[in-house]
Design an enzyme around this catalytic site. Sequence first.
Site, mmCIF file in Angstrom:
data_model
loop_
_atom_site.group_PDB
_atom_site.id
_atom_site.type_symbol
_atom_site.label_atom_id
_atom_site.label_comp_id
_atom_site.label_asym_id
_atom_site.label_seq_id
_atom_site.Cartn_x
_atom_site.Cartn_y
_atom_site.Cartn_z
ATOM 1 N N ALA A 21 3.457 21.023 -5.787
ATOM 2 C CA ALA A 21 2.217 21.574 -6.353
ATOM 3 C C ALA A 21 1.192 20.465 -6.591
ATOM 4 C CB ALA A 21 2.512 22.310 -7.650
ATOM 5 N N VAL A 38 -3.630 24.566 1.560
ATOM 6 C CA VAL A 38 -2.805 23.380 1.829
ATOM 7 C C VAL A 38 -1.342 23.802 1.840
ATOM 8 C CG1 VAL A 38 -2.165 21.070 1.057
ATOM 9 C CG2 VAL A 38 -4.507 21.900 0.704
ATOM 10 N N HIS A 39 -0.691 23.591 2.966
ATOM 11 C CA HIS A 39 0.713 23.959 3.128
ATOM 12 C C HIS A 39 1.506 22.720 3.505
ATOM 13 C CE1 HIS A 39 -0.614 28.104 2.941
ATOM 14 N NE2 HIS A 39 -1.541 27.774 3.805
ATOM 15 N N TYR A 41 5.193 20.406 1.916
ATOM 16 C CA TYR A 41 6.305 20.502 0.973
ATOM 17 C C TYR A 41 6.968 19.157 0.721
ATOM 18 C CZ TYR A 41 5.577 25.360 1.945
ATOM 19 O OH TYR A 41 4.987 26.586 2.071
ATOM 20 N N HIS A 46 14.532 14.531 -6.409
ATOM 21 C CA HIS A 46 13.323 14.071 -7.089
ATOM 22 C C HIS A 46 13.355 12.558 -7.277
ATOM 23 C CE1 HIS A 46 9.928 14.192 -9.809
ATOM 24 N NE2 HIS A 46 10.633 13.553 -10.705
#
Length: 96
Positions: A21, A38-39, A41, A46
Amino acid sequence: MANSTRAENLIFGSRTVLDTARLRYQLGKRLNVALQDVHVYVIGEHGDSEFIVWSSAFIGGIALTEFPIPEGVTLEQIQQEYTELTRKRGNSILEL
């Protein structure tokens, strides 16, 4: 013997969802497009081992590799900058 595929033995993390995000927001600002267009990922564990799936990044229906990048910067520079920023951003927030 316990079945290792049972739901209580699985862990689902949400931090790469948050990193995704943040990346979408920042990249949208940089390219002057709406966040919803906006695509891209962030996947993996993490932190330092997470990575951005640049090969499947799209702006609207246009592959990021084909999207007009602002003058004065290259796609490679943007990818390097945001890869570093994305990996370090979560940790800097936790430190605060």
